[in-house]
Design an enzyme around this catalytic site. Sequence first.
Site, PDB file in Angstrom:
ATOM      1  N   TYR A 153       0.801  -1.231   0.000  1.00  0.00           N
ATOM      2  CA  TYR A 153       0.000   0.000   0.000  1.00  0.00           C
ATOM      3  C   TYR A 153       0.834   1.281   0.000  1.00  0.00           C
ATOM      4  O   TYR A 153       0.293   2.386   0.027  1.00  0.00           O
ATOM      5  CB  TYR A 153      -0.992   0.023   1.172  1.00  0.00           C
ATOM      6  N   ASP A 161       4.081 -11.113   7.588  1.00  0.00           N
ATOM      7  CA  ASP A 161       3.412  -9.849   7.886  1.00  0.00           C
ATOM      8  C   ASP A 161       4.367  -8.718   8.271  1.00  0.00           C
ATOM      9  O   ASP A 161       5.016  -8.151   7.412  1.00  0.00           O
ATOM     10  CB  ASP A 161       2.342 -10.105   8.965  1.00  0.00           C
ATOM     11  N   HIS A 186      -5.678 -12.231   8.895  1.00  0.00           N
ATOM     12  CA  HIS A 186      -6.019 -11.953  10.296  1.00  0.00           C
ATOM     13  C   HIS A 186      -7.524 -12.127  10.528  1.00  0.00           C
ATOM     14  O   HIS A 186      -8.189 -11.200  11.007  1.00  0.00           O
ATOM     15  CB  HIS A 186      -5.661 -10.523  10.732  1.00  0.00           C
TER      16      HIS A 186
END
Length: 451
Positions: A119, A317, A266
């Site tokens: 992102y 992650d 998640h």
Amino acid sequence: MTDQTTDAAMLWTAPGWQADTGFQVDVAGRVLEREATEPTASTEWIVPGIPNLHSHAFQRAMAGMAERQTNAEDSFWTWRETMYRIAARFDPETLHAVAAQLYVEMLEAGYTTVCEFHYLHHAPDGTAYDDRAAMSHALIAAARETGIRLTLLPVLYMSGGFDGRDLSERQRRFGHGVDTYLELLDTLRAEEDDRLRIGCALHSLRAVPADAMREVLSTLPAGTPRHIHIAEQVGEVQDCLALRDARPVEWLLSHADVDAHWTLVHATHLNGGEVQGIANSGATVAICPTTEANLGDGLFPLKAYLDAGGALGIGSDAQSSVSPIEELRWLEYGQRLVTHHRNIAVQAASSSVGETLLRRTLASGANATGQPVGKLSPGHCADWLVLDTDAAQFAGMTTIDAIDRWIFSGNRNLVRDVYVGGKQVVSEGRHHDRDAIAVQYRKAIQILLAK
Ligand SMILES: [Zn+2]
């Protein structure tokens, strides 16, 4: 170049270990049916490469730097402020250097494919780079340089909360409108090759309004992997209940055609109906146990989910650990700590925890990455690991306990050699370009810390 043959004393397959076998690899790096040959003298124990279903490469640069208490209420939300500060310092060059270092570490640890949930799109003030895909190109270059297989998931990030508020100043470099986001996907899709797949990621329900989600999903080619952060935080579940009158997973299941092409990252906070709903949909849950522990997220209901038949994989992650072994260990250990029992993650196919978790992890790879990974069968990617069977942890091992010993004995890395697409990238535990990439990484960290 011609087809190459790889022999194995033992080869890990979905049913279990297979003796005196092997496979051939074609020039495109795919597995071919092995032609009948004499039994081999190979001593190698071979396992398919591990897919890493969730990574934010830039966060490698801040691992270990957010472990001091800033106030007694420290949580995911205060960690996120540190993360935003680091995120604001990156440019394409530093992102390339940090990602290359991370991908070397992943390959040496046994991850051969990475899903990059990306992102960090624009310059720090939110303006687009001249090459609007410059940050994506930095990640692609790092993957090509190191040889890791990449599923790049450009992230759609539009709002700062369920109420649709604007992005904060620090979130501005993450943002897109639907049109510019779809243009980015188009640009990147034209660059797909044998080792690069482009998927789609929605940052979270809080960051993507419902109508934008519908519009983007309606344009995706069939089979495109779709990833989303879904229920990491209790606060996120409460906000979703307040503003959309449903829990996040409940809402998603009733507002999108969730199927095997979806990966729910998640899916930590679930009720019984959501556990069954995800399992029935065929979607994969990406659990990142060391990150979820580091951030104080909560504990995924592993046993109920496995019993419901749900698909499951792991991710590194936030990169506080870059080890599939540590993720799998903690997936099981979390359950032991709260249930006061041992050997929780087992299924009818095997009473071994290690084998059960490895099987699920490998089986999740193809759907979640959109690439035929996770097994060494004809047509699949020739991505494999050779275990270091000379290590003390493996002394006297048998097929009964080899996988459990790999996962549950000590911290020495037991991955000796690694191949991606039939090409060797790690020998005797070392990536072939480890030193040069580390030099560039150190320079990038100096630049990032000086800002
Ligand atoms: Zn994430």
